[in-house]
Design a protein around this motif. Sequence first.
Motif, PDB file in Angstrom:
ATOM      1  N   GLY A  58      59.076 -20.808  -0.890  1.00 15.68           N
ATOM      2  CA  GLY A  58      59.482 -20.805   0.409  1.00 15.68           C
ATOM      3  C   GLY A  58      59.151 -19.435   1.250  1.00 15.68           C
ATOM      4  O   GLY A  58      58.505 -19.199   1.859  1.00 15.68           O
ATOM      5  N   ALA A  59      59.785 -18.444   0.536  1.00 13.49           N
ATOM      6  CA  ALA A  59      59.718 -17.057   0.959  1.00 13.49           C
ATOM      7  C   ALA A  59      58.227 -16.459   0.962  1.00 13.49           C
ATOM      8  O   ALA A  59      57.565 -15.785   1.962  1.00 13.49           O
ATOM      9  CB  ALA A  59      60.318 -16.096   0.306  1.00 13.49           C
ATOM     10  N   ASN A  60      57.462 -17.060  -0.028  1.00  7.29           N
ATOM     11  CA  ASN A  60      56.116 -16.984  -0.062  1.00  7.29           C
ATOM     12  C   ASN A  60      55.374 -17.385   1.060  1.00  7.29           C
ATOM     13  O   ASN A  60      54.312 -16.540   1.858  1.00  7.29           O
ATOM     14  CB  ASN A  60      55.434 -16.959  -1.265  1.00  7.29           C
ATOM     15  CG  ASN A  60      55.856 -16.399  -2.694  1.00  7.29           C
ATOM     16  OD1 ASN A  60      56.439 -15.376  -2.503  1.00  7.29           O
ATOM     17  ND2 ASN A  60      55.581 -17.070  -3.788  1.00  7.29           N
ATOM     18  N   MET A  61      55.403 -18.548   1.254  1.00  6.10           N
ATOM     19  CA  MET A  61      54.832 -19.393   2.431  1.00  6.10           C
ATOM     20  C   MET A  61      55.084 -18.673   3.866  1.00  6.10           C
ATOM     21  O   MET A  61      54.227 -18.547   4.799  1.00  6.10           O
ATOM     22  CB  MET A  61      54.961 -20.747   2.414  1.00  6.10           C
ATOM     23  CG  MET A  61      54.466 -21.363   1.094  1.00  6.10           C
ATOM     24  SD  MET A  61      54.766 -23.100   0.905  1.00  6.10           S
ATOM     25  CE  MET A  61      54.581 -23.609  -0.698  1.00  6.10           C
ATOM     26  N   SER A  62      56.402 -18.443   4.056  1.00 10.76           N
ATOM     27  CA  SER A  62      56.987 -17.785   5.146  1.00 10.76           C
ATOM     28  C   SER A  62      56.171 -16.509   5.427  1.00 10.76           C
ATOM     29  O   SER A  62      55.688 -16.074   6.731  1.00 10.76           O
ATOM     30  CB  SER A  62      58.540 -17.549   5.377  1.00 10.76           C
ATOM     31  OG  SER A  62      59.130 -18.786   5.489  1.00 10.76           O
ATOM     32  N   VAL A  63      56.142 -15.679   4.410  1.00 10.14           N
ATOM     33  CA  VAL A  63      55.181 -14.243   4.561  1.00 10.14           C
ATOM     34  C   VAL A  63      53.981 -14.344   4.942  1.00 10.14           C
ATOM     35  O   VAL A  63      53.309 -13.972   5.796  1.00 10.14           O
ATOM     36  CB  VAL A  63      55.692 -13.433   3.462  1.00 10.14           C
ATOM     37  CG1 VAL A  63      54.947 -12.002   3.381  1.00 10.14           C
ATOM     38  CG2 VAL A  63      57.177 -13.121   3.130  1.00 10.14           C
ATOM     39  N   ALA A  64      53.355 -15.371   4.090  1.00  8.30           N
ATOM     40  CA  ALA A  64      51.825 -15.622   4.307  1.00  8.30           C
ATOM     41  C   ALA A  64      51.628 -16.234   5.765  1.00  8.30           C
ATOM     42  O   ALA A  64      50.672 -15.676   6.441  1.00  8.30           O
ATOM     43  CB  ALA A  64      51.398 -16.804   3.281  1.00  8.30           C
ATOM     44  N   SER A  65      52.407 -17.083   6.154  1.00  8.11           N
ATOM     45  CA  SER A  65      52.238 -17.733   7.551  1.00  8.11           C
ATOM     46  C   SER A  65      52.438 -16.513   8.712  1.00  8.11           C
ATOM     47  O   SER A  65      51.578 -16.470   9.627  1.00  8.11           O
ATOM     48  CB  SER A  65      52.994 -18.934   7.977  1.00  8.11           C
ATOM     49  OG  SER A  65      52.706 -19.890   6.922  1.00  8.11           O
TER      50      SER A  65
END
Length: 290
Positions: free
Chosen positions: A40-47
């Motif tokens: 989740g955190a990875n996807m938030s940062v990537a977006s």
Amino acid sequence: MTIWNLGSINADMVYDLPHLPGPGETLAARGLHQFLGGKGANMSVASARAGARVSHIGAVGPDGGWARDRLTEYGVDTRHITDADVPTGHAIIAVDADGENNIILFQGANHAISEDQLGQALSSAAAGDLLVMQNETNGQTHAAQLGRELGLTVCYAAAPFQAESVTAVLPYLDFLILNEIEAEQLQSATGLAPSDLPVEHVIVTLGAKGARYFQRGRDPADFAAFQVEPVDTTGAGDTFTGYVLAGMDRGMPMAQAILQAMRAAALMVTRHGTADVIPDLKEVHEARFD
């Protein structure tokens, strides 16, 4: 628009090993690094690094203030991350000399998200916003149902893969992303190939071979991967997903969003770490590949 991410937040403990351990084997690590992580955190940062507005819905334990602060620094709205009475989730990640990995997950606060918290967060969402989930938190089916009722574009990253988790949210999905092995497992469980799933957009990632995109009523499209020398594949799939979601949110044609996401993932595998080393849009645009 906004990407609403019901997502995990972990402390990633990454150990550099000469090879991945076998049963009963003890190995001395050649290095240890701690990163912000969780799918989740990875996807938030990537977006966020891809230029999208992202609001993260999650939980951390008494030891997790640093993770919330780190997400805020990276441009993620953290107002809907609550404090739980259980430890923050964490992952123990072993990475070998070829960049391959295996991962042990502790769920912790990622499974302490209440329906009230979820409802309060999504009460601020607007029709047309994106909602994304992964299989590292509780509340996925409730979130998918609520997202559909609110007119959100409901997206699901089917990892860590459990067929029952995917089938529970499948009726509410507009977008599904999974890897080649997960697609085979889902087909075994449902009898449906990716092209036959009742979902408008399906992406099957193929590792070093690239990705295949299925849109209902159209022929699949293949995208070749950019060739790089990988040092760590951890977080590459999350980076790809986050960039695709950001492209969707910004109104890109899906092919353009996928190509941009593949560039970001190719950069990601040349770096050690997870959320803290996800490339930003400027780096992605300036990258040169053979």
